[in-house]
Design an enzyme around this catalytic site. Sequence first.
Site, PDB file in Angstrom:
ATOM      1  N   SER A 278      29.577  22.897   1.770  1.00 55.30           N
ATOM      2  CA  SER A 278      29.825  24.222   1.206  1.00 55.30           C
ATOM      3  C   SER A 278      29.373  25.268   2.202  1.00 55.30           C
ATOM      4  O   SER A 278      28.426  25.059   2.955  1.00 55.30           O
ATOM      5  CB  SER A 278      29.045  24.352  -0.106  1.00 55.30           C
ATOM      6  OG  SER A 278      28.668  25.686  -0.322  1.00 55.30           O
ATOM      7  N   GLU A 291      40.209  15.740  -3.987  1.00 49.02           N
ATOM      8  CA  GLU A 291      40.706  16.895  -4.750  1.00 49.02           C
ATOM      9  C   GLU A 291      42.043  17.391  -4.196  1.00 49.02           C
ATOM     10  O   GLU A 291      42.937  17.792  -4.943  1.00 49.02           O
ATOM     11  CB  GLU A 291      39.677  18.031  -4.711  1.00 49.02           C
ATOM     12  CG  GLU A 291      38.434  17.708  -5.516  1.00 49.02           C
ATOM     13  CD  GLU A 291      37.334  18.743  -5.295  1.00 49.02           C
ATOM     14  OE1 GLU A 291      36.938  19.389  -6.262  1.00 49.02           O
ATOM     15  OE2 GLU A 291      36.886  18.901  -4.149  1.00 49.02           O
TER      16      GLU A 291
END
Length: 457
Positions: A278, A291
């Site tokens: 992140s 994802e």
Amino acid sequence: MTEKAWGGRFQGEAIEWVDDFNASIHFDKILIDMDIASSVAHAKMLASNHIITDSEKDQIIDGLNAVLDDYNQGHLEFSTQHEDIHMNIERALISKIGDTGGKLHTARSRNDQVATDMHLYVKGRVHEMIERIESLQKTILNLAKENIHVIMPGYTHLQRAQPVLFSHHIMAYFWMLKRDKERFWDSLKRIDISPLGAGAISGTTFNIDREQTREILEFADIYQNSMDAVSDRDYIVETLSNISLVMVHLSRLSEEIIFWMSEEADFITLSDQFTTGSSMMPQKKNPDMAELIRGKSARTAGSLMSMLMLLKGLPLTYNKDMQEDKEGLFDAVTTVNGSLQIMNGMLGTMVINEKILKKTVQEDFSNATELADYLVQKGVSFRKAHEVVGKVVLKSINEGKYLKDLSLEEFKQEHERIETDVFDILDPKIVVDRRKSSGGTGTEAVLKQLDAAEKSL
Ligand code: ARG
């Protein structure tokens, strides 16, 4: 206006942004190999049927090869004025060999030409996708073999249902992929057909030999109806459908991986190569690849829908709408190939957190069906046994216990036929292995499954 291949009929000046809108060259240039191959076949056929001379054929073929060389060396300049790959190549050919290049299009239309290119393209890609699917199947099979001893919770409604072998769970995807592969194989029957020689719509007055071009291009058959040949896009719908289903399967597996990797489950660890961090939260390790596969499956399904909608109102035969068959298909092929490759790498490098899985299956009620089956074996009807075990589970939950923590007296309070041998059947390993029915999760049955899987490859 004579700049354009069809310029003779026109007087008005072309408008650049209209040309841009009309053009497909920026995406159909990937058909260049197929377009050159089908043109070479066509030229050979024209010569052997005395429609052009042998020397013209040789000039044309040399010219086409030179155009391809230029392209491969980055020297070929495409222009939206020449609309698409077919006319850009024809222009390049004519500028290399002069007017003889203009003979190539005898007895041919872009309508049968583009259809031929697309059939060749789809056929090649289908073989490629089959290979990638098979490679993923092998990775899954290896994973199943290496982890044959690992037990994990099996879910329905995402609630713990019954313990299963990890191998059993992952092998379900092997069989989905097998069906995907078979669907692609089967579709080849409808893809491997030559439209070349159908002309614009109705065939041609020239004495062509469609069988010859079929053979040179290694198609299995030819279209029997020229109107069908130039307007059939079923094979594109079918390919997009087959791709979409592969993507749905990969998406479901991705969703599982995402859940398995969550801190809540922690069943697996994905390798650093297939995860990302992140920008703000330093602790994060995200399953972005999984994802993305899940997300990209939306796009391939969208392309399938677009293709169906594209066709539904089209009268015979060719309509320019059909130029819109390409981008979605090309994109879907790239997407599914990329997704298969990523999934392969992700599964090949993932680590199964055995200790956590072991603890997980000890601490749930996924052995409740086993207790009900136990009572049935002692002569109780299944419906009654189900009710008894339901009460045992409720009591355990209220007391913060699992079935294995109950004493014999506590069991007996719910049913007198429960004996000390009940403690032999509650262990997850036993629960799993007693499922010996064929196709079941018992180690014996799974080993047979792995054998069948191996043979299917
Ligand atoms: N670029 C066109 C396509 O992809 C080729 C066929 C054009 N045919 C025509 N009659 N305008 O569909």
